[in-house]
Scaffold this active site. Structure first.
Site, PDB file in Angstrom:
ATOM      1  CB  SER A 119      58.837  42.153  -8.434  1.00 52.90           C
ATOM      2  OG  SER A 119      59.023  40.884  -7.908  1.00 52.90           O
ATOM      3  CG  HIS A 142      64.325  41.282  -9.626  1.00 51.82           C
ATOM      4  ND1 HIS A 142      63.750  41.504 -10.850  1.00 51.82           N
ATOM      5  CD2 HIS A 142      63.403  40.593  -8.912  1.00 51.82           C
ATOM      6  CE1 HIS A 142      62.541  40.974 -10.869  1.00 51.82           C
ATOM      7  NE2 HIS A 142      62.312  40.418  -9.703  1.00 51.82           N
ATOM      8  CD  GLU A 154      65.827  42.750 -13.901  1.00 50.79           C
ATOM      9  OE1 GLU A 154      65.457  42.924 -15.066  1.00 50.79           O
ATOM     10  OE2 GLU A 154      65.081  42.966 -12.915  1.00 50.79           O
ATOM     11  CG  ASN A 192      58.925  41.875 -12.800  1.00 54.30           C
ATOM     12  OD1 ASN A 192      58.226  41.000 -13.319  1.00 54.30           O
ATOM     13  ND2 ASN A 192      59.555  41.688 -11.668  1.00 54.30           N
TER      14      ASN A 192
HETATM   15  P1  NAI Z   1      56.097  34.588  -0.624  1.00 53.44           P
HETATM   16  O1  NAI Z   1      54.750  35.096  -0.250  1.00 53.44           O
HETATM   17  O2  NAI Z   1      56.232  33.235  -1.209  1.00 53.44           O
HETATM   18  O3  NAI Z   1      57.090  34.659   0.647  1.00 53.44           O
HETATM   19  C1  NAI Z   1      57.232  35.784   1.468  1.00 53.44           C
HETATM   20  C2  NAI Z   1      57.749  35.294   2.830  1.00 53.44           C
HETATM   21  O4  NAI Z   1      58.096  36.432   3.622  1.00 53.44           O
HETATM   22  C3  NAI Z   1      56.716  34.501   3.643  1.00 53.44           C
HETATM   23  O5  NAI Z   1      57.274  33.275   4.035  1.00 53.44           O
HETATM   24  C4  NAI Z   1      56.412  35.397   4.858  1.00 53.44           C
HETATM   25  O6  NAI Z   1      56.164  34.635   6.042  1.00 53.44           O
HETATM   26  C5  NAI Z   1      57.706  36.178   4.971  1.00 53.44           C
HETATM   27  N1  NAI Z   1      57.601  37.476   5.647  1.00 53.44           N
HETATM   28  C6  NAI Z   1      56.650  38.425   5.459  1.00 53.44           C
HETATM   29  N2  NAI Z   1      56.946  39.513   6.212  1.00 53.44           N
HETATM   30  C7  NAI Z   1      58.109  39.227   6.869  1.00 53.44           C
HETATM   31  C8  NAI Z   1      58.932  39.954   7.777  1.00 53.44           C
HETATM   32  N3  NAI Z   1      58.613  41.196   8.159  1.00 53.44           N
HETATM   33  N4  NAI Z   1      60.049  39.349   8.249  1.00 53.44           N
HETATM   34  C9  NAI Z   1      60.387  38.090   7.871  1.00 53.44           C
HETATM   35  N5  NAI Z   1      59.646  37.359   7.003  1.00 53.44           N
HETATM   36  C10 NAI Z   1      58.515  37.936   6.513  1.00 53.44           C
HETATM   37  O7  NAI Z   1      56.696  35.707  -1.604  1.00 53.44           O
HETATM   38  P2  NAI Z   1      57.772  35.523  -2.775  1.00 53.44           P
HETATM   39  O8  NAI Z   1      57.093  35.136  -4.014  1.00 53.44           O
HETATM   40  O9  NAI Z   1      58.899  34.713  -2.268  1.00 53.44           O
HETATM   41  O10 NAI Z   1      58.246  37.041  -2.971  1.00 53.44           O
HETATM   42  C11 NAI Z   1      59.160  37.644  -2.094  1.00 53.44           C
HETATM   43  C12 NAI Z   1      59.751  38.873  -2.769  1.00 53.44           C
HETATM   44  O11 NAI Z   1      60.413  38.476  -3.976  1.00 53.44           O
HETATM   45  C13 NAI Z   1      58.726  39.936  -3.173  1.00 53.44           C
HETATM   46  O12 NAI Z   1      59.302  41.203  -3.029  1.00 53.44           O
HETATM   47  C14 NAI Z   1      58.476  39.609  -4.647  1.00 53.44           C
HETATM   48  O13 NAI Z   1      58.028  40.735  -5.379  1.00 53.44           O
HETATM   49  C15 NAI Z   1      59.878  39.197  -5.078  1.00 53.44           C
HETATM   50  N6  NAI Z   1      59.948  38.331  -6.260  1.00 53.44           N
HETATM   51  C16 NAI Z   1      59.053  37.315  -6.451  1.00 53.44           C
HETATM   52  C17 NAI Z   1      59.150  36.484  -7.555  1.00 53.44           C
HETATM   53  C18 NAI Z   1      58.212  35.342  -7.761  1.00 53.44           C
HETATM   54  O14 NAI Z   1      58.251  34.742  -8.852  1.00 53.44           O
HETATM   55  N7  NAI Z   1      57.388  34.968  -6.796  1.00 53.44           N
HETATM   56  C19 NAI Z   1      60.222  36.684  -8.557  1.00 53.44           C
HETATM   57  C20 NAI Z   1      61.180  37.706  -8.213  1.00 53.44           C
HETATM   58  C21 NAI Z   1      61.006  38.531  -7.123  1.00 53.44           C
END
Ligand code: NAI
Length: 287
Positions: A119, A142, A154, A192
């Site tokens: 993000s 993104h 994006e 963002n």
């Molecule tokens: P989340 O916390 O829901 O999921 C992250 C997942 O990654 C978890 O299941 C965790 O077990 C896994 N994980 C962590 N380290 C790992 C590794 N080294 N190898 C494999 N799996 C690993 O997070 P979310 O919300 O899905 O965000 C993920 C990315 O997307 C971040 O970079 C965030 O900034 C971006 N993002 C999030 C949005 C949102 O609305 N939540 C919107 C757009 C982008």
């Protein structure tokens, strides 16, 4: 461009939505997470969502059976090394992401496009973790939450990303009914950066953890502002932890300009593990 084999790394909120969307577009998807429990949870929720779409007659059971076959959950060492596209959607932590990209660069074929759903982190900065040869095939993609519904993607060009690759990705997403936008590699990209005030100002308006005031602000922005969700509802959907990390990273990138400053309530909630909908408690309660 022909994207057929996709690897999505991180099976949380975003990774599972992105994986679901690609399978719905009939791509073969391998979804990876370092937590087996999270992988099973993601698979279960994607299947449940598809079953619901069959019940509502939005998809046929034949289509859904095919999608279920196209989506597999795995650990990284088990995925195909010749994927067309890898999308990283793990925790918003620069060092952890860079460590992963270094590993991915060695693992996947030189042709594989490696992308990040970050993000807020600069694509050029993350590309330091990959070889010079890969840098031209390293890009930001993104997606927005929920990835199956939100049309915008994006496409972010890092300093060394091949311009033609960005244009091809743009055209591919457009052909699959997304609305892509080519973005500069600047902090928060487009959405963002603009959205920081959509979260920051309402937090400064309510000041304290007062649910009634939050409800009022959400209601006004929906009814009068025409937004689909109010800022507090949206932060709960995004994840308070994710939103807080993004706020801090954009604030740092803009040399701590006051207009991007995080609110004390965000940190307090992260410390209390009130992460929003995913932990059943954020600004609001979800039972
Ligand atoms: P989340 O916390 O829901 O999921 C992250 C997942 O990654 C978890 O299941 C965790 O077990 C896994 N994980 C962590 N380290 C790992 C590794 N080294 N190898 C494999 N799996 C690993 O997070 P979310 O919300 O899905 O965000 C993920 C990315 O997307 C971040 O970079 C965030 O900034 C971006 N993002 C999030 C949005 C949102 O609305 N939540 C919107 C757009 C982008």
């Amino acid at each position: 461009m022909n994207l057929q084999r996709i690897v999505v790394i991180g099976a949380g909120t975003m990774g599972s939505g992105i994986a679901q969307w690609f399978a719905q577009k009939m791509c073969f998807v391998e979804l990876v997470d370092n937590s087996s429990e999270q992988l099973q949870k993601a698979l279960h929720s994607i299947h449940a969502s598809w079953d619901k779409l069959v019940e509502k007659e939005k998809l046929s059971s034949c289509q859904v059976n095919q999608m279920k076959k196209l989506l597999e959950v795995k650990h990284l060492e088990q995925v195909s090394k010749s994927a067309d596209l890898v999308i990283e959607a793990i925790i918003e932590n620069l060092e952890i992401k860079k460590e992963l990209f270094h590993k991915l660069d060695h693992y996947f074929s030189p042709q594989t496009i490696i992308s990040s759903n970050t993000s807020s982190f600069p694509i050029t900065l993350m590309s330091e973790a990959v070889s010079n040869e890969r840098k031209s095939r390293f890009v930001g993609l993104h997606f927005f939450n929920p990835a199956t519904m939100m049309k915008l993607v994006e496409v972010i060009k890092g300093e060394k990303t091949d311009s033609k690759l960005c244009q091809d990705l743009y055209a591919w997403f457009e052909s699959k009914d997304k609305k892509p936008a080519l973005c500069k590699d600047s902090p928060g990209f487009i959405v963002n950066r603009v959205a920081r005030n959509f979260y920051g100002e309402p937090l400064r308006i309510v000041e304290s953890d007062d649910e009634n005031k939050m409800k009022e602000v959400d209601k006004i922005l929906k009814e009068v502002g025409g937004f689909k969700m109010g800022p507090f509802e949206l932060m709960d959907l995004i994840g308070i932890d994710v939103n807080y990390s993004v706020t801090c990273s954009v604030w740092d990138a803009y040399q701590k300009e006051a207009r991007f400053a995080p609110h004390k309530l965000q940190k307090q909630m992260v410390d209390e593990k009130r992460f929003g909908r995913k932990s059943k408690r954020g600004f609001y309660k979800y039972d």
